[in-house]
Design a protein around this motif. Sequence first.
Motif, PDB file in Angstrom:
ATOM      1  N   VAL A 107       0.856  -1.107   0.044  1.00  7.49           N
ATOM      2  CA  VAL A 107      -0.092   0.040  -0.112  1.00  7.49           C
ATOM      3  C   VAL A 107       0.763   1.240  -0.211  1.00  7.49           C
ATOM      4  O   VAL A 107       1.841   1.412   0.705  1.00  7.49           O
ATOM      5  N   GLU A 108       0.612   2.192  -0.877  1.00  7.86           N
ATOM      6  CA  GLU A 108       1.452   3.475  -0.872  1.00  7.86           C
ATOM      7  C   GLU A 108       0.524   4.613  -0.375  1.00  7.86           C
ATOM      8  O   GLU A 108      -0.602   4.853  -0.903  1.00  7.86           O
ATOM      9  N   ASN A 109       0.981   4.959   0.693  1.00 10.25           N
ATOM     10  CA  ASN A 109       0.293   5.929   1.423  1.00 10.25           C
ATOM     11  C   ASN A 109       0.897   7.537   0.972  1.00 10.25           C
ATOM     12  O   ASN A 109       2.019   7.337   0.615  1.00 10.25           O
ATOM     13  N   MET A 110       0.141   8.351   1.187  1.00 12.12           N
ATOM     14  CA  MET A 110       0.563  10.004   0.951  1.00 12.12           C
ATOM     15  C   MET A 110       0.923   9.933  -0.612  1.00 12.12           C
ATOM     16  O   MET A 110       1.921  10.379  -0.974  1.00 12.12           O
ATOM     17  N   SER A 111       0.395   9.374  -1.469  1.00 10.13           N
ATOM     18  CA  SER A 111       0.760   9.071  -2.764  1.00 10.13           C
ATOM     19  C   SER A 111       0.630  10.558  -3.456  1.00 10.13           C
ATOM     20  O   SER A 111       1.646  10.656  -4.136  1.00 10.13           O
ATOM     21  N   TYR A 112      -0.081  11.474  -3.220  1.00 16.92           N
ATOM     22  CA  TYR A 112      -0.261  12.910  -3.720  1.00 16.92           C
ATOM     23  C   TYR A 112      -1.262  13.502  -3.202  1.00 16.92           C
ATOM     24  O   TYR A 112      -1.864  13.082  -2.540  1.00 16.92           O
ATOM     25  N   LEU A 113      -1.248  14.792  -3.444  1.00 16.97           N
ATOM     26  CA  LEU A 113      -1.848  15.878  -2.952  1.00 16.97           C
ATOM     27  C   LEU A 113      -2.837  16.438  -4.131  1.00 16.97           C
ATOM     28  O   LEU A 113      -2.326  17.151  -5.102  1.00 16.97           O
ATOM     29  N   ASP A 114      -4.149  16.420  -4.021  1.00 16.77           N
ATOM     30  CA  ASP A 114      -5.072  17.269  -4.787  1.00 16.77           C
ATOM     31  C   ASP A 114      -5.066  18.546  -4.730  1.00 16.77           C
ATOM     32  O   ASP A 114      -5.323  18.997  -3.559  1.00 16.77           O
ATOM     33  N   MET A 115      -4.986  19.632  -5.732  1.00 18.00           N
ATOM     34  CA  MET A 115      -4.828  20.929  -5.447  1.00 18.00           C
ATOM     35  C   MET A 115      -6.426  21.531  -5.888  1.00 18.00           C
ATOM     36  O   MET A 115      -7.105  20.692  -6.526  1.00 18.00           O
ATOM     37  N   PRO A 116      -6.719  22.558  -5.445  1.00 19.20           N
ATOM     38  CA  PRO A 116      -8.234  23.104  -5.886  1.00 19.20           C
ATOM     39  C   PRO A 116      -8.215  23.197  -7.228  1.00 19.20           C
ATOM     40  O   PRO A 116      -9.678  23.233  -7.825  1.00 19.20           O
ATOM     41  N   ASP A 117      -7.209  23.590  -7.935  1.00 16.98           N
ATOM     42  CA  ASP A 117      -7.490  23.565  -9.517  1.00 16.98           C
ATOM     43  C   ASP A 117      -7.443  22.420 -10.519  1.00 16.98           C
ATOM     44  O   ASP A 117      -7.372  22.207 -11.524  1.00 16.98           O
ATOM     45  N   GLY A 118      -7.235  21.136  -9.443  1.00 13.41           N
ATOM     46  CA  GLY A 118      -7.273  19.784 -10.082  1.00 13.41           C
ATOM     47  C   GLY A 118      -6.200  19.297 -10.682  1.00 13.41           C
ATOM     48  O   GLY A 118      -6.056  17.871 -10.676  1.00 13.41           O
ATOM     49  N   SER A 119      -5.178  19.948 -10.375  1.00 11.69           N
ATOM     50  CA  SER A 119      -3.780  19.388 -10.459  1.00 11.69           C
ATOM     51  C   SER A 119      -3.217  18.602  -9.323  1.00 11.69           C
ATOM     52  O   SER A 119      -4.052  18.624  -8.156  1.00 11.69           O
ATOM     53  N   GLN A 120      -2.320  17.848  -9.383  1.00 11.41           N
ATOM     54  CA  GLN A 120      -1.791  17.005  -8.182  1.00 11.41           C
ATOM     55  C   GLN A 120      -0.203  17.426  -7.909  1.00 11.41           C
ATOM     56  O   GLN A 120       0.318  17.621  -8.921  1.00 11.41           O
ATOM     57  N   MET A 160       7.895  -0.834  -6.472  1.00 16.59           N
ATOM     58  CA  MET A 160       8.405  -1.758  -5.517  1.00 16.59           C
ATOM     59  C   MET A 160       7.491  -2.987  -5.573  1.00 16.59           C
ATOM     60  O   MET A 160       8.161  -4.145  -5.611  1.00 16.59           O
ATOM     61  N   ALA A 161       6.256  -2.916  -5.590  1.00 13.26           N
ATOM     62  CA  ALA A 161       5.357  -4.173  -5.529  1.00 13.26           C
ATOM     63  C   ALA A 161       5.821  -4.964  -6.920  1.00 13.26           C
ATOM     64  O   ALA A 161       5.950  -6.342  -7.065  1.00 13.26           O
ATOM     65  N   LYS A 162       6.022  -4.248  -7.989  1.00 17.38           N
ATOM     66  CA  LYS A 162       6.507  -5.086  -9.394  1.00 17.38           C
ATOM     67  C   LYS A 162       7.672  -5.590  -9.265  1.00 17.38           C
ATOM     68  O   LYS A 162       7.810  -6.680  -9.658  1.00 17.38           O
ATOM     69  N   ALA A 163       8.692  -4.969  -8.575  1.00 15.10           N
ATOM     70  CA  ALA A 163      10.064  -5.361  -8.649  1.00 15.10           C
ATOM     71  C   ALA A 163      10.011  -6.547  -7.422  1.00 15.10           C
ATOM     72  O   ALA A 163      10.843  -7.548  -7.855  1.00 15.10           O
ATOM     73  N   GLU A 164       9.159  -6.677  -6.582  1.00 12.38           N
ATOM     74  CA  GLU A 164       9.114  -7.637  -5.674  1.00 12.38           C
ATOM     75  C   GLU A 164       8.275  -8.787  -5.873  1.00 12.38           C
ATOM     76  O   GLU A 164       8.013  -9.690  -5.275  1.00 12.38           O
ATOM     77  N   HIS A 165       7.438  -8.628  -7.198  1.00  8.19           N
ATOM     78  CA  HIS A 165       6.526  -9.750  -7.489  1.00  8.19           C
ATOM     79  C   HIS A 165       5.423  -9.906  -6.478  1.00  8.19           C
ATOM     80  O   HIS A 165       5.000 -11.093  -6.546  1.00  8.19           O
ATOM     81  N   VAL A 166       5.018  -8.940  -5.685  1.00 12.32           N
ATOM     82  CA  VAL A 166       3.714  -9.003  -5.105  1.00 12.32           C
ATOM     83  C   VAL A 166       2.808  -7.823  -5.455  1.00 12.32           C
ATOM     84  O   VAL A 166       3.135  -6.940  -6.330  1.00 12.32           O
ATOM     85  N   PRO A 167       1.571  -8.065  -5.182  1.00 12.21           N
ATOM     86  CA  PRO A 167       0.374  -7.374  -5.613  1.00 12.21           C
ATOM     87  C   PRO A 167       0.491  -5.726  -5.351  1.00 12.21           C
ATOM     88  O   PRO A 167       0.954  -5.387  -3.938  1.00 12.21           O
TER      89      PRO A 167
END
Length: 353
Positions: A266-279, A291-298
Amino acid sequence: MSSNLLTVATVMKALERVQEPELGKDLVSLNMIRDVKVVGGNVSFTVILTTPACPLKRQIEDEARTAVMALPGVETVEVKFDSNVPQGAKKPESLNLPIKHIVAIASGKGGVGKTTVAVNISIALAIRGAKVGLLDADIYGPNVPTMIGIGRLPPQNNEKLRLPEAFGVKVMSMGFLVKPGQPLIWRGPMLHSAIRQFLSDADWGELDYLIVDMPPGTGDVQLSLAQTIDLSGGVIVTLPQAVSLEDASRGLEMFRVMKIPVLGVVENMSYLDMPDGSQIDIFGTGGGEQMAKAEHVPFLGGIPIDPQVRKGGDEGIPVVISQPESKAARSFFAISERIAARLSVQAAMPGMG
């Protein structure tokens, strides 16, 4: 086929063409169809899901309805749902607890929001209809009581330890037993004893899922849990940034060394949504998925930065309760469903993970 040839047998035959998407077998051979009724052209039946938090419930419903509607003479189809969570694997030497799945939520370091994830996932599963417990195994820093809004144990009756319940989740934490701010200076044997008592002496009742909020790192508590109970799997929580990913990789490897299936990242704090719709990618981008891809896990999903998540944790009303339609809450619900689905597949196919 006329309606008078429409029978329970013909309905079951039609449902043999409907696959359970994750188990890869049909609903009939998996014994997931119950209570088939045919009254004239009206058909009803119940699908027994392997978890009330099934992420593909709508797909199963649509495909089952379509298969039966294709039969000549069918006028209406009513699809009902129930669930029966399958028992996870058990080891003879472990505590014999009436709990079907125990899931550890871990990270290699503190400050990544592991407890926030554990609390919201627990409540999300309970909202979906599962019987859920939450064990705060972070003995040195028990934050679950604050985040879930419980300050103390209920009155006791000198039998098994009665546990408080919040938002449909039974909870146990060292935070109920010590004064606020009181430090715990314990060595390994004392930690092992405490964890064992939290599990064996508390009245958890029958649970579908016990979520365990692990302490940061790879120390005594992790070893005690692995030796004491049957962990169905572990979930790694990380931030997108490189340093967090390095520590998370160590936590993931800890699960593998202890032969605990890794359910995903699980990736926490992935991004912050801004009022103008950008991230804004405050902590980088895509690290958890890479990381999940490199470790072969979901990759179980990313959770955006949302002030309501912090506020909910501080006020004891988690975001899946206070703002259930928010993007962050929807992420927690989706992640909880993916965890439940992985556990169902794992129980049906021993050796997976």
